[in-house]
Design an enzyme around this catalytic site. Sequence first.
Site, short mmCIF file in Angstrom:
data_model
loop_
_atom_site.label_atom_id
_atom_site.label_comp_id
_atom_site.label_asym_id
_atom_site.label_seq_id
_atom_site.Cartn_x
_atom_site.Cartn_y
_atom_site.Cartn_z
N GLU A 252 -3.92 5.69 1.40
CA GLU A 252 -3.94 4.28 1.76
C GLU A 252 -5.27 3.93 2.41
O GLU A 252 -5.83 4.73 3.16
CB GLU A 252 -2.80 3.96 2.73
CG GLU A 252 -1.43 4.00 2.10
CD GLU A 252 -0.36 3.47 3.04
OE1 GLU A 252 -0.66 2.50 3.77
OE2 GLU A 252 0.75 4.03 3.04
N LYS B 195 0.82 -1.22 0.00
CA LYS B 195 0.00 0.00 0.00
C LYS B 195 0.85 1.27 0.00
O LYS B 195 0.59 2.19 -0.77
CB LYS B 195 -0.92 0.02 1.23
CG LYS B 195 -2.01 -1.01 1.25
CD LYS B 195 -2.95 -0.82 2.43
CE LYS B 195 -2.28 -1.07 3.77
NZ LYS B 195 -1.86 -2.47 3.97
N THR B 196 1.84 1.31 0.88
CA THR B 196 2.62 2.53 1.01
C THR B 196 3.43 2.82 -0.24
O THR B 196 3.45 3.95 -0.73
CB THR B 196 3.54 2.45 2.24
OG1 THR B 196 2.73 2.31 3.42
CG2 THR B 196 4.41 3.69 2.37
#
Length: 483
Positions: free
Chosen positions: A172, A128-129
């Site tokens: 996110e 995600k990051t």
Amino acid sequence: MLNSVDFSGRPFHFIGVGGIGMSALAYILSRQQLPVSGSDLRLSHITQRLKENGVQIFWNQTAANISYAADTAGGQLPQVVCSTAITESNDEYRAALEMGCPIFHRSDILAALMARHQGIAVAGTHGKTTTSSMLGYLLFKAGIDPTVVIGGEVEALGGNAYVGQGEALVAEADESDGSLVKLMAKIGIITNIELDHPDHYSSLDEVVEIFETFSSNCDVTIACWDCPTVRSRLSPTLTYSLVADSGADYIATDIQQSAQGTWATIWEHGEKLGKLQIGLLGLHNLSNALAVVAVARQLGLEFSAIAAHLPGFGGARRRFDRRGFHNDILFVDDYAHHPSEITVTLAAAKLQSTEALASGVARRVVAVFQPHRYSRVASLLQEFATAFGDADRVIVTDIYAAGEANLLGISGQSVADTLAEHHPQVEYAATLEAVQERLIETLEPGDIAIFLTAGNLNRILPDVMAAHADLSTPPTVELLSGV
């Protein structure tokens, strides 16, 4: 809940404002000229950035903070924001309840912000990051000027949040507590689905249900077709894959990897778009980049612009984060704490090691692992046991509790013992001080030392690097070129 978040000027107060997710939201609100205050227990570069942007920060968590925030707002009670980690045992939280403050989970604030923008939510167990950071960077460079809220820090964006003037908001979507279901996004990304938070979910089926709800809340869902759970359980709008004959909408072929980056030919609905290079290592990051390509194309970006800007993305902090060379040792800090993450991170390190060996330089991959959460380690112990195959040596320290009680009778020693059943070079060092001592004593010139932790293991990195800096020899050219 979304309609009750007041952006008209009523103050916000964050309990635990220094957290990576909380601080990003506080920064966004402060940059939108809203009154913001917060509390935390320690100073950091993150809280310093907030202070520089006008956020009032208290260095304790007491009832007086809520009263002060109200007094400075002319008696108006602040909107109090907290994360899942804040409970009624927290004095400040109890005071907010007793005073009748509106109380929101951080996901409520994010959902309300997303509703005001063209929301792009990046979900998935892993990646995600990096994916949200890469997407935010690309849109920034391409002139779309998005607002970005991420769970990591990106140098090009100035930190973990950026306020743009465009309509897009990249954020996110966190599945750890199920709060991603609150987000109503124009575009949603799902990078993969695995069980990573057994403290919150009892089974993979429960995790899948959360992602199914998230997907149904998005106008367009773009998902990785290489994830078997996604492929068998979801029906995304668009798909992406690193497998040529997968039938996905976006495909990468002719893949090449080196210590300097990754290259591939990108296809869209069977039509060749062109060549793409990224500076990140590993097939998992190429997959992340393919998701970014898919979103960018949905937003109308020409592939030539995508290919021109993506090579400049240097990654997010703590994602294969090269911290420096000392005594010809490469020190890497990585957030990997799940077996799948560890596997791909060590594979990237092994790639550097293998290329170095081909040029006549022997390099060991030394994995320094701090297990994270008793519940995760107990549930995934056998997966952890086989995740370190690309490491030449493994050092395991005790488990970082992250607030959990050890009700399962598991320890760092038992983790090390299990790893040793599958790996010939595993040792246990119970404390961070013991790990530091072992690394100072035993790391050798040429090693690639990777710190794998979602906890506090990396706090010893500066001292370990400083000790080896005193012994420094000039680093070899082939590893310098990989930075």
